[in-house]
Write a protein that holds these residues in place. Structure first.
Motif, PDB file in Angstrom:
ATOM      1  N   SER A  44      -7.692   7.501   7.946  1.00  0.00           N
ATOM      2  CA  SER A  44      -8.212   7.505   6.806  1.00  0.00           C
ATOM      3  C   SER A  44      -7.441   6.997   5.656  1.00  0.00           C
ATOM      4  CB  SER A  44      -8.793   8.932   6.516  1.00  0.00           C
ATOM      5  OG  SER A  44      -7.489   9.747   6.082  1.00  0.00           O
ATOM      6  N   LEU A  45      -6.240   7.051   5.762  1.00  0.00           N
ATOM      7  CA  LEU A  45      -5.196   6.377   4.810  1.00  0.00           C
ATOM      8  C   LEU A  45      -5.302   5.039   5.086  1.00  0.00           C
ATOM      9  CD1 LEU A  45      -2.104   8.623   4.781  1.00  0.00           C
ATOM     10  CD2 LEU A  45      -3.532   8.368   2.889  1.00  0.00           C
ATOM     11  N   GLU A  62      -7.120  -0.277   2.867  1.00  0.00           N
ATOM     12  CA  GLU A  62      -7.991  -1.633   2.752  1.00  0.00           C
ATOM     13  C   GLU A  62      -8.939  -1.388   1.763  1.00  0.00           C
ATOM     14  OE1 GLU A  62      -7.275  -4.042   4.887  1.00  0.00           O
ATOM     15  OE2 GLU A  62      -5.519  -3.060   5.229  1.00  0.00           O
ATOM     16  N   GLU A  63      -9.704  -0.537   1.472  1.00  0.00           N
ATOM     17  CA  GLU A  63     -10.647  -0.331   0.223  1.00  0.00           C
ATOM     18  C   GLU A  63      -9.902  -0.633  -1.081  1.00  0.00           C
ATOM     19  OE1 GLU A  63     -12.362   3.501   0.261  1.00  0.00           O
ATOM     20  OE2 GLU A  63     -13.380   3.132   2.344  1.00  0.00           O
ATOM     21  N   LEU A  64      -8.892  -0.083  -1.159  1.00  0.00           N
ATOM     22  CA  LEU A  64      -8.025  -0.677  -2.592  1.00  0.00           C
ATOM     23  C   LEU A  64      -7.556  -2.005  -2.457  1.00  0.00           C
ATOM     24  CD1 LEU A  64      -5.532   2.792  -2.700  1.00  0.00           C
ATOM     25  CD2 LEU A  64      -7.555   2.252  -4.130  1.00  0.00           C
ATOM     26  N   LYS A  65      -7.128  -2.635  -1.503  1.00  0.00           N
ATOM     27  CA  LYS A  65      -7.076  -4.112  -1.342  1.00  0.00           C
ATOM     28  C   LYS A  65      -8.108  -4.817  -1.768  1.00  0.00           C
ATOM     29  CE  LYS A  65      -3.184  -4.207   2.198  1.00  0.00           C
ATOM     30  NZ  LYS A  65      -3.007  -4.555   3.495  1.00  0.00           N
ATOM     31  N   ALA A  66      -9.262  -4.311  -1.179  1.00  0.00           N
ATOM     32  CA  ALA A  66     -10.606  -5.112  -1.636  1.00  0.00           C
ATOM     33  C   ALA A  66     -10.957  -5.071  -3.228  1.00  0.00           C
ATOM     34  CB  ALA A  66     -11.663  -4.699  -0.496  1.00  0.00           C
ATOM     35  N   GLU A  67     -10.520  -3.625  -3.624  1.00  0.00           N
ATOM     36  CA  GLU A  67     -10.904  -3.612  -5.079  1.00  0.00           C
ATOM     37  C   GLU A  67      -9.915  -4.326  -5.922  1.00  0.00           C
ATOM     38  OE1 GLU A  67     -11.167   0.523  -6.458  1.00  0.00           O
ATOM     39  OE2 GLU A  67     -12.049   1.357  -4.640  1.00  0.00           O
ATOM     40  N   LEU A  68      -8.757  -4.438  -5.339  1.00  0.00           N
ATOM     41  CA  LEU A  68      -7.905  -5.088  -6.181  1.00  0.00           C
ATOM     42  C   LEU A  68      -8.007  -6.438  -6.175  1.00  0.00           C
ATOM     43  CD1 LEU A  68      -5.015  -4.414  -7.630  1.00  0.00           C
ATOM     44  CD2 LEU A  68      -3.960  -5.086  -5.629  1.00  0.00           C
ATOM     45  N   ARG A  69      -8.497  -7.174  -5.104  1.00  0.00           N
ATOM     46  CA  ARG A  69      -9.212  -8.683  -5.000  1.00  0.00           C
ATOM     47  C   ARG A  69     -10.321  -8.977  -6.171  1.00  0.00           C
ATOM     48  NH1 ARG A  69      -8.043  -7.931   0.386  1.00  0.00           N
ATOM     49  NH2 ARG A  69     -10.296  -7.387   0.856  1.00  0.00           N
ATOM     50  N   ALA A  75       2.962   4.037   0.614  1.00  0.00           N
ATOM     51  CA  ALA A  75       4.309   4.673   0.596  1.00  0.00           C
ATOM     52  C   ALA A  75       4.066   6.208   1.614  1.00  0.00           C
ATOM     53  CB  ALA A  75       4.690   5.347  -0.753  1.00  0.00           C
ATOM     54  N   GLU A  76       2.864   6.701   1.477  1.00  0.00           N
ATOM     55  CA  GLU A  76       2.357   7.936   2.231  1.00  0.00           C
ATOM     56  C   GLU A  76       2.382   7.402   3.914  1.00  0.00           C
ATOM     57  OE1 GLU A  76      -0.752  11.457   2.293  1.00  0.00           O
ATOM     58  OE2 GLU A  76      -0.681  10.156   0.644  1.00  0.00           O
ATOM     59  N   ILE A  77       1.745   6.091   4.106  1.00  0.00           N
ATOM     60  CA  ILE A  77       1.688   5.686   5.258  1.00  0.00           C
ATOM     61  C   ILE A  77       2.993   5.479   5.676  1.00  0.00           C
ATOM     62  CG2 ILE A  77       0.869   3.660   6.826  1.00  0.00           C
ATOM     63  CD1 ILE A  77      -1.676   3.553   4.859  1.00  0.00           C
ATOM     64  N   ALA A  78       3.718   4.727   5.129  1.00  0.00           N
ATOM     65  CA  ALA A  78       5.079   4.596   5.623  1.00  0.00           C
ATOM     66  C   ALA A  78       5.866   5.737   5.818  1.00  0.00           C
ATOM     67  CB  ALA A  78       5.963   3.736   4.448  1.00  0.00           C
ATOM     68  N   ALA A  79       5.770   6.836   5.553  1.00  0.00           N
ATOM     69  CA  ALA A  79       6.495   8.126   5.385  1.00  0.00           C
ATOM     70  C   ALA A  79       6.071   8.727   6.840  1.00  0.00           C
ATOM     71  CB  ALA A  79       6.320   8.991   4.196  1.00  0.00           C
TER      72      ALA A  79
END
Length: 56
Positions: free
Chosen positions: A4-5, A10-17, A37-41
């Motif tokens: 889900s993260l 991916e949704e945030l990346k699309a919104e940003l574009r 950061a949460e995914i990296a942790a």
């Protein structure tokens, strides 16, 4: 939880574009940074690079 993260990332990346408003871009970029950061942790914990147990 990671799936889900990753979907949220991916949704945030699309919104940003697709956004033109500078204030909205900053907000989306901040949200994207927090999700990454949460995914990296989580990945570091799964790989054993960090431990979630207290040091004592």
């Amino acid at each position: 939880m990671t799936i889900s993260l990753e979907m949220q990332r991916e949704e945030l990346k699309a919104e940003l574009r697709n956004t033109c408003d500078p204030a909205e871009r900053r907000q989306i970029a901040a949200e994207l940074e927090m999700v990454q950061a949460e995914i990296a942790a989580i990945e570091a914990e799964q790989d054993g690079r960090i431990s979630v147990e207290p040091p004592f």
